[in-house]
Design a protein around this motif. Structure first.
Motif, PDB file in Angstrom:
ATOM      1  N   ALA A   1      12.125   7.824   2.574  1.00  0.00           N
ATOM      2  CA  ALA A   1      12.408   6.472   2.098  1.00  0.00           C
ATOM      3  C   ALA A   1      12.109   6.347   0.606  1.00  0.00           C
ATOM      4  N   ALA A   2      10.984   6.881   0.175  1.00  0.00           N
ATOM      5  CA  ALA A   2      10.608   6.797  -1.241  1.00  0.00           C
ATOM      6  C   ALA A   2      11.577   7.556  -2.128  1.00  0.00           C
ATOM      7  N   ALA A   3      12.219   8.589  -1.585  1.00  0.00           N
ATOM      8  CA  ALA A   3      13.137   9.414  -2.372  1.00  0.00           C
ATOM      9  C   ALA A   3      14.493   8.752  -2.594  1.00  0.00           C
ATOM     10  N   THR A   4      14.760   7.655  -1.901  1.00  0.00           N
ATOM     11  CA  THR A   4      16.118   7.132  -1.833  1.00  0.00           C
ATOM     12  C   THR A   4      16.535   6.133  -2.908  1.00  0.00           C
ATOM     13  N   PRO A   5      15.728   5.148  -3.305  1.00  0.00           N
ATOM     14  CA  PRO A   5      16.273   3.993  -4.026  1.00  0.00           C
ATOM     15  C   PRO A   5      17.107   4.278  -5.278  1.00  0.00           C
ATOM     16  N   THR A   6      16.515   4.769  -6.358  1.00  0.00           N
ATOM     17  CA  THR A   6      17.248   4.873  -7.619  1.00  0.00           C
ATOM     18  C   THR A   6      18.378   5.894  -7.557  1.00  0.00           C
ATOM     19  N   SER A   7      18.084   7.091  -7.083  1.00  0.00           N
ATOM     20  CA  SER A   7      19.124   8.127  -7.021  1.00  0.00           C
ATOM     21  C   SER A   7      20.210   7.745  -6.030  1.00  0.00           C
ATOM     22  N   GLY A   8      19.823   7.197  -4.882  1.00  0.00           N
ATOM     23  CA  GLY A   8      20.802   6.795  -3.879  1.00  0.00           C
ATOM     24  C   GLY A   8      21.692   5.674  -4.368  1.00  0.00           C
ATOM     25  N   MET A   9      21.101   4.665  -5.011  1.00  0.00           N
ATOM     26  CA  MET A   9      21.907   3.555  -5.515  1.00  0.00           C
ATOM     27  C   MET A   9      22.818   4.002  -6.646  1.00  0.00           C
ATOM     28  N   THR A  10      22.352   4.917  -7.485  1.00  0.00           N
ATOM     29  CA  THR A  10      23.198   5.427  -8.569  1.00  0.00           C
ATOM     30  C   THR A  10      24.443   6.106  -8.004  1.00  0.00           C
TER      31      THR A  10
ATOM     32  N   VAL B   1      13.044   7.139   9.873  1.00  0.00           N
ATOM     33  CA  VAL B   1      13.009   7.674   8.510  1.00  0.00           C
ATOM     34  C   VAL B   1      11.559   7.755   8.039  1.00  0.00           C
ATOM     35  N   SER B   2      11.169   8.903   7.492  1.00  0.00           N
ATOM     36  CA  SER B   2       9.791   9.092   7.038  1.00  0.00           C
ATOM     37  C   SER B   2       9.556   8.330   5.741  1.00  0.00           C
ATOM     38  N   VAL B   3       8.281   8.079   5.445  1.00  0.00           N
ATOM     39  CA  VAL B   3       7.942   7.386   4.208  1.00  0.00           C
ATOM     40  C   VAL B   3       8.347   8.225   3.005  1.00  0.00           C
ATOM     41  N   THR B   4       8.293   9.543   3.132  1.00  0.00           N
ATOM     42  CA  THR B   4       8.686  10.430   2.037  1.00  0.00           C
ATOM     43  C   THR B   4      10.180  10.312   1.760  1.00  0.00           C
TER      44      THR B   4
ATOM     45  N   GLN C   1       0.879  -1.162   0.000  1.00  0.00           N
ATOM     46  CA  GLN C   1       0.000   0.000   0.000  1.00  0.00           C
ATOM     47  C   GLN C   1       0.921   1.217   0.000  1.00  0.00           C
ATOM     48  N   VAL C   2       0.978   1.891  -1.114  1.00  0.00           N
ATOM     49  CA  VAL C   2       1.987   2.923  -1.330  1.00  0.00           C
ATOM     50  C   VAL C   2       1.651   4.178  -0.533  1.00  0.00           C
ATOM     51  N   GLY C   3       2.643   4.647   0.239  1.00  0.00           N
ATOM     52  CA  GLY C   3       2.479   5.903   0.968  1.00  0.00           C
ATOM     53  C   GLY C   3       3.092   7.071   0.234  1.00  0.00           C
ATOM     54  N   ALA C   4       4.177   6.793  -0.491  1.00  0.00           N
ATOM     55  CA  ALA C   4       4.857   7.834  -1.261  1.00  0.00           C
ATOM     56  C   ALA C   4       5.662   7.166  -2.362  1.00  0.00           C
ATOM     57  N   ALA C   5       5.843   7.896  -3.462  1.00  0.00           N
ATOM     58  CA  ALA C   5       6.652   7.426  -4.585  1.00  0.00           C
ATOM     59  C   ALA C   5       7.423   8.616  -5.124  1.00  0.00           C
ATOM     60  N   SER C   6       8.679   8.398  -5.481  1.00  0.00           N
ATOM     61  CA  SER C   6       9.454   9.506  -6.044  1.00  0.00           C
ATOM     62  C   SER C   6       9.612   9.326  -7.546  1.00  0.00           C
ATOM     63  N   VAL C   7       9.810  10.452  -8.239  1.00  0.00           N
ATOM     64  CA  VAL C   7      10.023  10.410  -9.689  1.00  0.00           C
ATOM     65  C   VAL C   7      11.353  11.094 -10.004  1.00  0.00           C
ATOM     66  N   HIS C   8      11.956  10.684 -11.094  1.00  0.00           N
ATOM     67  CA  HIS C   8      13.264  11.206 -11.471  1.00  0.00           C
ATOM     68  C   HIS C   8      13.336  11.284 -12.993  1.00  0.00           C
ATOM     69  N   PRO C   9      14.417  11.824 -13.563  1.00  0.00           N
ATOM     70  CA  PRO C   9      14.488  11.985 -15.017  1.00  0.00           C
ATOM     71  C   PRO C   9      14.244  10.705 -15.793  1.00  0.00           C
TER      72      PRO C   9
ATOM     73  N   ARG D   1       9.000   4.063 -10.393  1.00  0.00           N
ATOM     74  CA  ARG D   1       9.806   2.943  -9.900  1.00  0.00           C
ATOM     75  C   ARG D   1       9.944   2.930  -8.378  1.00  0.00           C
ATOM     76  N   ASP D   2      10.268   4.060  -7.797  1.00  0.00           N
ATOM     77  CA  ASP D   2      10.652   4.112  -6.383  1.00  0.00           C
ATOM     78  C   ASP D   2       9.447   4.363  -5.485  1.00  0.00           C
ATOM     79  N   LEU D   3       9.346   3.598  -4.402  1.00  0.00           N
ATOM     80  CA  LEU D   3       8.173   3.715  -3.538  1.00  0.00           C
ATOM     81  C   LEU D   3       8.495   3.343  -2.106  1.00  0.00           C
ATOM     82  N   ALA D   4       7.589   3.719  -1.229  1.00  0.00           N
ATOM     83  CA  ALA D   4       7.637   3.302   0.172  1.00  0.00           C
ATOM     84  C   ALA D   4       6.207   3.183   0.668  1.00  0.00           C
ATOM     85  N   GLY D   5       5.974   2.261   1.595  1.00  0.00           N
ATOM     86  CA  GLY D   5       4.622   2.088   2.095  1.00  0.00           C
ATOM     87  C   GLY D   5       4.525   0.945   3.079  1.00  0.00           C
ATOM     88  N   VAL D   6       3.347   0.363   3.163  1.00  0.00           N
ATOM     89  CA  VAL D   6       3.053  -0.682   4.140  1.00  0.00           C
ATOM     90  C   VAL D   6       2.649  -1.954   3.409  1.00  0.00           C
TER      91      VAL D   6
END
Length: 346
Positions: free
Chosen positions: A148-157, A143-146, A57-65, A94-99
């Motif tokens: 967390a959602a901001a982290t995956p793709t940009s952070g891993m890159t 860490v907030s859901v916001t 259940q998605v709480g937040a999702a981030s978008v990138h280029p 692609r990137d999300l955080a939730g329950v």
């Protein structure tokens, strides 16, 4: 590090039941390649998890280029992976955080109610998303859901570029262009965590932000061309590629590593031509020119979790949008010069 918050006023009701008794949800839906105006918020069937999947259940999702490029279908070569005539996945993101709302029969790492974050092939811009369990990790307690959602793709890159490609060591001089952007803001913090002396390149309005991320030096590109300075760098992560390759190499040490990472290029092939030229040139110089493709890896997401937990990395959130304004969020990213990350709250 939030800068702007958008309200959820006017958001549509949550998931319901369709006419045939199937569970439904709200999602940002794309039927064809094109600009953000083609994205619409619609009721669609809620997905069901396969044996190795987790229904989040998605709480937040981030978008990138990258999400913007996939939506527009340019460069055209990307359609080989995402659908030739129309998007293979109708829900972007692609990137999300939730329950965790449900788990597949083979999933033992997570249970219903667990807070998780990670990445998916697509489908994050929705109230629910099915994600392979291997693409998820637990959200750290503080860490907030916001964030967390901001982290995956940009952070891993940023992590893979500095740790795996450049192999940054304590005391090395690292320069990051686009230091206030999504990947750049993570890269500045990760390079500092690795013990590097970090220089960030950004515009005048972002100088204080980049300093707050831990940069030892900040270059305002509107006033100074970093390729004309006397400083030499062991590693350059070039997220902008506004300067010719030869000019950037001038400020690289004789055995330094340059990582081009803007993602921009021709309409047909994107950055492929530039990547090939850099690879060929590497064979004729001691300098290492290493464009790369970041790949999602659970172990790297766990490494980022440690950095988030210890406070060595904090995502920069430029602004948030509600789900029904997903088109505006992608339009904002597509315009360029985004400060930090853009997050959609759901």
């Amino acid at each position: 590090m939030g800068i702007e918050r958008r309200s959820n006023a006017g958001a549509r009701p949550g998931p319901g039941v369709g006419p045939a008794g199937t569970a439904t949800m709200r999602a940002a839906v794309q039927h064809r390649y094109g600009p953000p105006s083609g994205l619409e918020c619609s009721d669609v069937e809620r997905p069901l998890p396969g044996p190795g999947d987790v229904l989040v259940q998605v709480g937040a999702a981030s978008v990138h280029p990258g999400d913007y490029f996939v939506m527009t279908g340019e460069p055209y070569v990307a359609r080989l992976a995402f659908g030739l005539r129309r998007p293979r996945h109708g829900i972007p993101g692609r990137d999300l955080a939730g329950v965790v709302a449900a788990v597949g029969s083979d999933v033992t790492a997570f249970g219903i109610g667990d807070k998780v974050f990670g990445w998916n092939t697509a489908g994050a811009l929705a109230e629910y998303a099915c994600v392979p369990a291997d693409n998820l990790v637990s959200v750290p307690a503080d860490v907030s859901v916001t964030d967390a959602a901001a982290t995956p793709t940009s952070g891993m890159t940023a992590l893979q570029a500095l740790r795996d490609i450049a192999k940054v060591r304590p005391g090395q001089a690292v320069l990051v262009t686009g230091a206030s952007g999504g990947v750049g803001s993570f890269a500045v913090q990760i390079a500092k965590a690795f013990g590097a002396e970090v220089t960030g390149v950004c515009s005048t309005g972002n100088i204080d932000l980049v300093r707050s991320l831990g940069a030892d030096h900040v270059v305002d590109y509107t006033r100074t061309d970093f390729t004309h300075t006397e400083k030499r760098y062991d590693v350059i992560l070039d997220n902008v590629e506004a300067q010719p390759l030869a000019a950037v190499r001038r400020v690289l040490t004789p055995t330094g590593t340059l990582i081009p990472n803007s993602g921009h290029g021709s309409r047909w092939l994107g950055p492929i031509g530039r990547i090939v030229r850099a690879r060929v040139l590497s064979g004729f110089t001691r300098q290492q020119l290493k464009p790369f493709l970041s790949l999602g890896k659970r172990q790297d997401l766990l490494a980022l979790t440690d950095l988030l937990t210890t406070g060595q990395v904090t995502p920069v959130i430029a602004c948030t949008f509600p789900l029904h304004e997903a088109a505006d969020a992608l339009r904002h990213v597509g315009a360029g010069h985004t400060r930090g990350k853009v997050v959609i709250t759901i």
